[in-house]
Scaffold this motif. Structure first.
Motif, PDB file in Angstrom:
ATOM      1  N   SER A 518       0.837  -1.203   0.000  1.00 19.18           N
ATOM      2  CA  SER A 518       0.000   0.000   0.000  1.00 19.18           C
ATOM      3  C   SER A 518       0.865   1.244   0.000  1.00 19.18           C
ATOM      4  N   SER A 519       1.905   1.175   0.855  1.00 22.47           N
ATOM      5  CA  SER A 519       2.758   2.355   0.889  1.00 22.47           C
ATOM      6  C   SER A 519       3.483   2.514  -0.427  1.00 22.47           C
ATOM      7  N   LEU A 520       3.895   1.343  -0.994  1.00 19.66           N
ATOM      8  CA  LEU A 520       4.540   1.389  -2.296  1.00 19.66           C
ATOM      9  C   LEU A 520       3.599   1.984  -3.326  1.00 19.66           C
ATOM     10  N   MET A 521       2.350   1.432  -3.252  1.00 21.89           N
ATOM     11  CA  MET A 521       1.356   1.960  -4.185  1.00 21.89           C
ATOM     12  C   MET A 521       1.182   3.441  -3.980  1.00 21.89           C
ATOM     13  N   GLU A 522       1.073   3.751  -2.697  1.00 25.94           N
ATOM     14  CA  GLU A 522       0.915   5.168  -2.391  1.00 25.94           C
ATOM     15  C   GLU A 522       2.068   5.962  -2.945  1.00 25.94           C
ATOM     16  N   GLU A 524       4.072   5.044  -5.132  1.00 23.41           N
ATOM     17  CA  GLU A 524       4.110   4.998  -6.587  1.00 23.41           C
ATOM     18  C   GLU A 524       3.121   5.988  -7.168  1.00 23.41           C
ATOM     19  N   THR A 525       1.892   5.886  -6.582  1.00 28.21           N
ATOM     20  CA  THR A 525       0.900   6.824  -7.089  1.00 28.21           C
ATOM     21  C   THR A 525       1.354   8.252  -6.836  1.00 28.21           C
ATOM     22  N   GLU A 526       1.942   8.419  -5.672  1.00 28.68           N
ATOM     23  CA  GLU A 526       2.472   9.738  -5.336  1.00 28.68           C
ATOM     24  C   GLU A 526       3.509  10.140  -6.377  1.00 28.68           C
ATOM     25  N   TYR A 527       4.393   9.154  -6.595  1.00 26.24           N
ATOM     26  CA  TYR A 527       5.461   9.404  -7.552  1.00 26.24           C
ATOM     27  C   TYR A 527       4.886   9.683  -8.920  1.00 26.24           C
ATOM     28  N   ARG A 528       3.914   8.815  -9.241  1.00 25.36           N
ATOM     29  CA  ARG A 528       3.311   9.016 -10.560  1.00 25.36           C
ATOM     30  C   ARG A 528       2.635  10.359 -10.639  1.00 25.36           C
ATOM     31  N   ARG A 529       1.936  10.619  -9.533  1.00 23.27           N
ATOM     32  CA  ARG A 529       1.231  11.888  -9.506  1.00 23.27           C
ATOM     33  C   ARG A 529       2.212  13.032  -9.635  1.00 23.27           C
ATOM     34  N   LEU A 530       3.315  12.878  -8.859  1.00 26.19           N
ATOM     35  CA  LEU A 530       4.317  13.934  -8.904  1.00 26.19           C
ATOM     36  C   LEU A 530       4.900  14.061 -10.295  1.00 26.19           C
ATOM     37  N   THR A 531       5.258  12.858 -10.831  1.00 22.76           N
ATOM     38  CA  THR A 531       5.832  12.912 -12.175  1.00 22.76           C
ATOM     39  C   THR A 531       4.812  13.469 -13.158  1.00 22.76           C
ATOM     40  N   GLN A 532       3.555  12.971 -12.925  1.00 23.67           N
ATOM     41  CA  GLN A 532       2.517  13.477 -13.810  1.00 23.67           C
ATOM     42  C   GLN A 532       2.390  14.979 -13.660  1.00 23.67           C
ATOM     43  N   ASP A 533       2.406  15.379 -12.386  1.00 26.18           N
ATOM     44  CA  ASP A 533       2.328  16.814 -12.132  1.00 26.18           C
ATOM     45  C   ASP A 533       3.495  17.527 -12.791  1.00 26.18           C
ATOM     46  N   GLN A 534       4.660  16.893 -12.577  1.00 29.53           N
ATOM     47  CA  GLN A 534       5.827  17.507 -13.175  1.00 29.53           C
ATOM     48  C   GLN A 534       5.678  17.562 -14.683  1.00 29.53           C
ATOM     49  N   LEU A 535       5.253  16.376 -15.192  1.00 29.29           N
ATOM     50  CA  LEU A 535       5.050  16.313 -16.636  1.00 29.29           C
ATOM     51  C   LEU A 535       4.039  17.347 -17.077  1.00 29.29           C
TER      52      LEU A 535
END
Lengths: 759, 75
Positions: A518-522, A524-535
């Motif tokens: 869950s934390s990984l997912m979190e 990851e999603t966080e990361y993805r979100r961040l990357t997405q945000d960054q993107l």
């Protein structure tokens, strides 16, 4: 809440009533009624709740007073309840110290140590939990810690956390009454006790596993130390006691020997009729023997005392060792006890032997004394009778007959006396015997009792030892069995623990994995979100930049275009200006330059502009090829036209003979109209007269309105029209051209304005 | 120039009338001399004929634009 509801109902009722237009008084009545009603019911409710709460609290306090466990539970669960209980009931009574048999604890210790090897953590928790219990009940009740026994019990109980050992309160280091064991023995339990004390002081702190293990190791070590010290002490004590006892026994034996010797010698001395010198030696030897005997007896007595002291010491040590309740020492304790017992038995037997010997000796000595006394008496009598006789019997050979006769008489008398005494004695014998018997019986009884008691004691001791031995054996057996059982249990427990641990591990692992996932997912999603945000932001920036770039490019392009447009517009305008200028080049009677060039220039300058193109093409071809007349020339020409039109005013299709011509000429000559007349806004039918029209046209021409003039001239009919046709055409051309040119110039101006305004 | 047309026509008329008159006169004279024994009447006749012709010509010339000509093809 009920009041709120009631108030709501009140307000609703009031509104209702107000709506119905009832006067205030019933409302007030209502209000008071409802408030009274609510007050009484609310009071009832309040009273009921108060009673309930008070009952609950009182019941809790009473039950806590009766059941300390319940009290402990309540104190544990409800904060500050311990203060309430303290106020209400006083401090909690200490829980009853149940002396579990000592067997349980050593076994538990061993099992504990075994189980500890397998799994440590739950033990720590359990130890901590068990330590909590004593802690919970400990602080309010510092129990008196009387003996080391309790301290060692405490040590054992801390170790035996698994077992159903009732919690013993926190120990005090109260060792006042302990039999003086060695200092180490004292120190370690004290240290252990202190340990337990300071364990209990920080109330509910989980001891770390290592600490517990360390403590256990410490306690084990202490135990070991105790054991070794104990055994060493026992051994020392045993050794010393044995030595002393042996010494005592030896002394006793020696004493016995001495006594026996002495008695023997005494008896010998008594019975044997040795020559006087030998007698004296015998007596001396006897005296020596006596002294020897006394000395040895004294020695023996002293040795016995020492031995007894040592035995007591040993017993004390054994008791102390027993009090420590360490299993490993038990056999040695038993052995020591056995030794002690045997030594005591030996000592006692030897002592009894010595005593019997002594009594015998006493008898013999008494007998010898009596004999000596009798002898002395006899001697005295003899001396009184025959004073010259020597004390030595051997000297009797030298006696005279008188002496012998007197001696015989004395002897006879003595015999008589003795017979009498004997008779008396026989008479008294019975009594004496009876009394002696009775005395003897008493003494015998006493002795018997003593002997019985000692024997009993010995037996008892023996039995006890045997029992203890048996007990020990059975204990060993039981211990072994229990150990095996406990081992089994421990094994089962360890298995169970292993299973539980496995399960727990699984659970924890799954949990942890879940959490991890869950934390990984979190993450990851966080990361993805961040990357997405960054993107996104980047894209946005890029888009923005691109847009800006595009905008800039477009701006530039538009600028370029605008400039182009401006240039074109300028060119257009210039060309239009050229056109205009060419229009102005009309001489008075000559047309302008042919506009073709200018128009061509325009056409070239505005190749993409359809409007301009259209306009440029809209120019009449004559203007292009021939040019147009200026307005002035047209104006000038008009007057000629006018004249002519006036002259042929009457001529039309129907009237076109020469005569008519003549007439029209005449009319023209004779008719006078205004040279210029302002044309009305609307032409009526009578305005369509030639002359009027011409004057209107002249007016308009004079006022620069070629268009209106052309329009008016266009209204001419007949010959006048025909006459004015060319002029009209020219005027039309000029007008067209002018219109187009004005359009173009307007357009050019507009475009130019537009382009100049654009940036 | 349409306005000049009338002038031209009139010029033609005049010229024509002059010519016609002259011719008429001439012919009249001639005829009068030749044929009609120097009566004046042929001269007048000739003059008149000339004038008449000139007048008619002039009139026709002046009327010419008003004539509705029939297209031969449309018959």
């Amino acid at each position: 809440m009920l009041r709120v509801c009631l108030k709501g109902a009140n307000s609703a009722a009031r509104k209702c009533l107000c709506g119905n237009g009832v006067p205030l008084h019933p409302l007030q009545q209502c209000r008071s009624y409802t408030s009274g009603g609510s007050g009484s019911s609310a009071g009832k409710i309040v009273a009921a709740s108060v009673f309930t709460v008070g009952g609950g609290v009182g019941g809790t306090i009473l039950y806590a007073n009766w059941d300390p466990k319940f009290r402990a539970n309540v104190e544990k669960s409800i904060p500050y309840s311990d203060q309430v209980f303290g106020l209400a009931l006083g401090p909690a009574a200490p829980p009853p110290v149940i002396n579990k048999p000592r067997k349980v604890e050593p076994v538990q210790i061993s099992s504990m140590s075994e189980v500890w090897k397998d799994s440590k953590q739950p033990k720590a928790k359990e130890v901590e939990k068990k330590a909590e219990q004593p802690d919970a009940e400990g602080p309010p009740a510092p129990a008196p810690q009387e003996t080391l026994e309790e301290a060692s019990a405490q040590v054992a109980q801390i170790l035996s956390a698994i077992g159903e050992v009732p919690s013993v309160p926190a120990p005090g280091t109260h060792e006042a009454e302990a039999v003086p064991p060695p200092a180490a023995l004292k120190g370690v339990p004290a240290a252990a006790a202190k340990c337990t004390e300071c364990e209990h002081e920080p109330a509910v702190k989980e001891r770390p596993e290592g600490e517990v293990a360390a403590r256990l190791a410490e306690q084990d070590k202490a135990e070991q130390d105790l054991l070794t010290s104990l055994s060493s002490n026992l051994e020392d004590a045993l050794g010393s006691t044995a030595k002393v006892t042996l010494q005592a026994i030896g002394a006793q034996e020696a004493a016995l020997q001495a006594i026996a010797q002495h008695t023997h010698q005494l008896r010998e001395a008594m019975e044997a009729e040795a020559p006087p010198d030998k007698k004296s030696t015998q007596w001396r030897v006897l005296e020596d023997a006596l002294s020897e005997r006394s000395r040895s007896v004294d020695e023996a007595g002293a040795a016995v005392l020492r031995a007894k002291a040592e035995l007591d010491k040993l017993r004390g040590v054994i008791d102390g060792a027993k009090h420590l309740k360490i299993a490993a020492a038990r056999p040695s304790i038993l052995a020591a006890e056995e030794n002690l017992h045997s030594m005591v038995v030996d000592l006692d037997s030897v002592v009894t032997r010595v005593q019997t010997a002594q009594s015998e000796a006493k008898i013999v000595s008494q007998y010898s004394e009596l004999v000596n006394e009798a002898k002395a008496q006899f001697q005295k009598e003899l001396n009184s009778i025959t004073p010259e006789i020597q004390a030595n019997w051997k000297g009797l050979r030298k006696l005279t007959q008188d002496d012998l006769n007197s001696l015989i008489a004395h002897a006879h008398r003595r015999i008589d006396q003795l017979n009498r005494e004997l008779a008396e004695q026989r008479v008294r014998e019975q009594i004496h015997i009876d009394s002696a018997l009775e005395q003897q019986k008493l003494e015998d009884k006493k002795a018997l009792e003593v002997a019985i008691s000692t024997a009993l004691e010995h037996n008892r001791e023996q039995m006890r030892l045997e029992q203890e031995k048996k007990v020990e054996e059975t204990r060993e057996v039981m211990e072994a069995e229990m150990r095996t059982q406990l081992r089994r249990q421990a094994a089962a427990h360890t298995d169970h623990l292993r299973d539980v641990l496995k399960v727990q591990e699984q659970e924890l692992r799954s949990e942890a994995e879940e959490i991890l996932n869950s934390s990984l997912m979190e993450k990851e999603t966080e990361y993805r979100r961040l990357t997405q945000d960054q993107l996104d932001s980047f894209t946005l920036d890029m888009n923005a930049a691109y847009a800006r770039l595009k905008g800039m490019e477009e701006a530039i392009d538009s600028h370029v275009i605008a400039e182009e447009e401006a240039r074109k517009a300028h060119q257009l305008w210039l060309s239009v200006e050229a056109l205009n200028y060419t229009l102005k080049t009309a001489a008075l009677n000559d047309p302008t330059e042919p506009l073709e060039g200018a128009v061509q220039a325009i056409k070239e300058s505005c190749a993409e502009d359809e409007f301009a193109q259209a306009l440029a093409t809209a120019l009449p071809s004559e203007s292009l090829s021939r040019g147009v007349y200026s307005e002035a020339s047209l104006r000038a020409r008009f007057y000629a036209i006018r004249q002519l039109a006036r002259r042929v005013a009457l001529i039309d299709e129907t009237r076109n003979s020469l005569y008519q011509y003549f007439l029209s000429y005449l009319q023209a000559m004779l008719l006078f109209e205004k040279a210029q007349e302002a044309p009305p806004a609307k032409l009526s039918a009578e305005d369509l007269d030639t002359f009027k029209l011409l004057s209107y046209a002249a007016y308009s021409l004079e006022h620069g309105d070629l268009e209106l003039a052309a329009k008016l001239v266009n209204q001419l009919k007949g010959e006048s029209r025909r006459v004015a046709q060319d002029w009209l055409k020219e005027a039309r051309l000029t007008l067209e051209t002018k219109q187009v040119v004005s359009l173009l110039s307007a357009y050019a101006n507009a475009v130019g304005l537009g382009t100049t305004m654009a940036p | 120039m349409s306005e000049k047309e009338l002038g031209k026509k009139l010029d033609r008329c005049l010229a024509d009338s002059a010519v016609k008159l002259g011719a008429g006169l001439g012919l009249g004279i001639v005829f009068s001399v030749v044929f009609f024994k120097r009566h004046t009447w042929p001269v007048a006749f000739g003059l008149g004929m000339g004038l008449g012709m000139a007048y008619t010509n002039c009139q026709n010339d002046l009327r010419a634009p008003y004539l509705i000509l029939r297209n031969i093809k449309e018959q």
